[in-house]
Structure formats: C-alpha cells, structure tokens
Design a protein around this motif. Structure first.
Motif, PDB file in Angstrom:
ATOM      1  N   THR A  63     -11.424   4.225   3.215  1.00 10.41           N
ATOM      2  CA  THR A  63      -9.771   3.156   2.591  1.00 10.41           C
ATOM      3  C   THR A  63      -9.553   1.908   3.849  1.00 10.41           C
ATOM      4  O   THR A  63      -9.232   1.398   3.142  1.00 10.41           O
ATOM      5  CB  THR A  63      -9.342   4.543   2.362  1.00 10.41           C
ATOM      6  N   ASN A  70      -8.835   7.489  -5.760  1.00  7.95           N
ATOM      7  CA  ASN A  70      -8.384   9.186  -4.510  1.00  7.95           C
ATOM      8  C   ASN A  70      -9.798   9.810  -4.276  1.00  7.95           C
ATOM      9  O   ASN A  70      -9.870  10.976  -4.056  1.00  7.95           O
ATOM     10  CB  ASN A  70      -7.241  10.252  -5.016  1.00  7.95           C
ATOM     11  N   THR A 103      -3.896   7.316  -3.497  1.00  6.27           N
ATOM     12  CA  THR A 103      -3.463   5.564  -3.067  1.00  6.27           C
ATOM     13  C   THR A 103      -3.760   4.290  -3.938  1.00  6.27           C
ATOM     14  O   THR A 103      -4.815   4.293  -4.289  1.00  6.27           O
ATOM     15  CB  THR A 103      -4.795   5.395  -2.297  1.00  6.27           C
ATOM     16  N   ASP A 162       2.293   6.339  -8.942  1.00  4.66           N
ATOM     17  CA  ASP A 162       1.754   6.199  -7.555  1.00  4.66           C
ATOM     18  C   ASP A 162       1.523   4.490  -7.596  1.00  4.66           C
ATOM     19  O   ASP A 162       1.969   3.960  -7.058  1.00  4.66           O
ATOM     20  CB  ASP A 162       0.130   5.940  -7.467  1.00  4.66           C
ATOM     21  N   ILE A 204       0.767  -1.105   0.452  1.00  2.00           N
ATOM     22  CA  ILE A 204       0.229  -0.500   0.026  1.00  2.00           C
ATOM     23  C   ILE A 204       1.185   0.718  -0.174  1.00  2.00           C
ATOM     24  O   ILE A 204       2.282   1.672   0.536  1.00  2.00           O
ATOM     25  CB  ILE A 204      -0.917  -0.128   1.089  1.00  2.00           C
ATOM     26  N   ASP A 205       0.956   2.095  -0.997  1.00  2.62           N
ATOM     27  CA  ASP A 205       1.160   3.375  -0.873  1.00  2.62           C
ATOM     28  C   ASP A 205      -0.249   4.405  -0.916  1.00  2.62           C
ATOM     29  O   ASP A 205      -0.939   4.491  -2.003  1.00  2.62           O
ATOM     30  CB  ASP A 205       2.145   4.295  -2.193  1.00  2.62           C
ATOM     31  N   TRP A 206      -0.483   5.394  -0.041  1.00  3.94           N
ATOM     32  CA  TRP A 206      -0.979   5.720   0.572  1.00  3.94           C
ATOM     33  C   TRP A 206      -1.202   7.496  -0.240  1.00  3.94           C
ATOM     34  O   TRP A 206       0.139   7.675  -0.605  1.00  3.94           O
ATOM     35  CB  TRP A 206      -1.291   6.139   2.483  1.00  3.94           C
ATOM     36  N   TYR A 239      -1.922   6.519   8.753  1.00 10.46           N
ATOM     37  CA  TYR A 239      -3.175   5.221   8.391  1.00 10.46           C
ATOM     38  C   TYR A 239      -2.614   3.979   8.458  1.00 10.46           C
ATOM     39  O   TYR A 239      -3.457   3.413   9.086  1.00 10.46           O
ATOM     40  CB  TYR A 239      -2.610   5.728   7.254  1.00 10.46           C
TER      41      TYR A 239
END
Length: 198
Positions: free
Chosen positions: A93, A86, A65, A198, A54-56, A121
């Motif tokens: 999320t 997004n 995200t 992303d 996961i890349d927020w 997060y």
C-alpha cells in the motif's frame, strides 16, 4: 430574507429545510440528493497541483483503503479518480501511494486520516515519500468533524462546485449513505447496514 438566503447558500438543502424553514423532511432522507448531476469524467493533469485523500482500510469485512485524487480548476474541485482496494499488504500500500505521488510534477498534498491504524501508516508513508514536492498532513475524523465535512460536501454537490468520476462503487456508496441522530442528538453518518462507505 437576506439571512435566510445566506443560510440557503451555505447549508445542505435538507438541513436548510429542517433547521431554517422548520419543514418536515420525512421520505427525503438521502444525504447526497443530487450527486449524479456532478458526474463528469475528467483526465488527471500530471503537471498540475494535486490533492490526494487517503482513508486507510483494515481489509477485513470489505473495508477498503480508499484513495481520492482531486485537482482544483476554476474554483471547482474535480475528483479525478477514486481507487479502492483491500488486497495489499501495508508495504504494498505504501509503495503504491509513493509511486502515485511520483507521477506528478506539480505540488502534491496528501491528506491522511489518522484514526485507528492511520497514524502508524502515516509515519511509514512520510518516511517512504521521495517526491520533494509532496506534503503529507493528517486529519482526525470525529462525529463533529464528519458532520462539518459532509455538510460542506452536500453544498458542493448542490451548487455544482465539485465533479466526481462515473465510478459505480462510488455512486453506490453515495446512494446508501445516511444520517441518523446519535443518543446525544448529534448526527452520525454511515452507510446503511450491510454496505460500506469507504
């Protein structure tokens, strides 16, 4: 020759050409040169172990995200699905990711970037996880760690040790990814100006 061959097997093609063979690589600047040969749509096996990265995203400026779902088979990483959005609140999320982890009966390893908003997060996610087979871990992205990760990914593409889905957004982002030297001489990796990675 044996040492050169060892480096060739462990380094991205362009890095090997410039750093070991001392060849100029002008005009050959794409970071991920042959990712298209690794495109293969494969189904997720919900009964096997899974890795979720996961890349927020902040949601601003098109920052998504991004969630990558992968499984290991025969010493190959198969990226099964890329999910990017997004348009969700923080709670939406978290709920989405918890729901995702609950679909699997095998072990679930969730690797979460802690840069920027990630640490907050992450803690919310850990508190919300209900799957007893789910383990959450953190990673930090620095220029040094990103260089190592990108080099390893390049080698995986070049040696067909990874598959990726036929996802237009993913292909576009891989295609515009570039490497530039920082003022300190270290490589920095980002999408070209005006694009996202992303």
């Amino acid at each position: 020759e044996e040492t050169k061959e060892l480096y060739r097997q462990q380094m991205p093609r362009l890095a090997f050409k410039s750093e070991i063979l001392a060849e100029f690589i002008d005009g050959d600047s794409a970071v991920f040169g042959n990712y298209e040969s690794c495109i293969e749509d494969t189904e997720i096996d919900y009964n096997k172990n899974v890795y979720i990265g996961i890349d927020w995203g902040t949601g601003s400026g098109g920052d998504n995200t991004a969630i990558a779902i992968g499984q290991l088979t025969d010493r190959k990483l198969e990226v099964k699905q890329i999910i990017a959005f997004n348009d969700k609140t923080v709670q939406e999320t978290i709920d989405y990711i918890v729901s995702l982890t609950n679909r699997f009966t095998g072990n679930v390893t969730v690797v979460v970037e802690q840069n920027s908003i990630g640490k907050v997060y992450y803690q919310v996610l850990v508190n919300a996880i209900t799957n007893p087979k789910c383990l959450c871990t953190l990673f930090v992205t620095t220029n040094k760690s990103k260089d190592k990760i990108i080099r390893q990914l390049c080698v995986c593409f070049e040696q067909n040790k990874i598959t990726i889905p036929n996802d237009l957004k993913l292909k576009n982002e891989l295609g515009v990814y570039e490497c530039k030297p920082s003022p300190t001489g270290l490589p920095t990796y980002n999408a070209k100006q005006g694009f996202n990675d992303d």
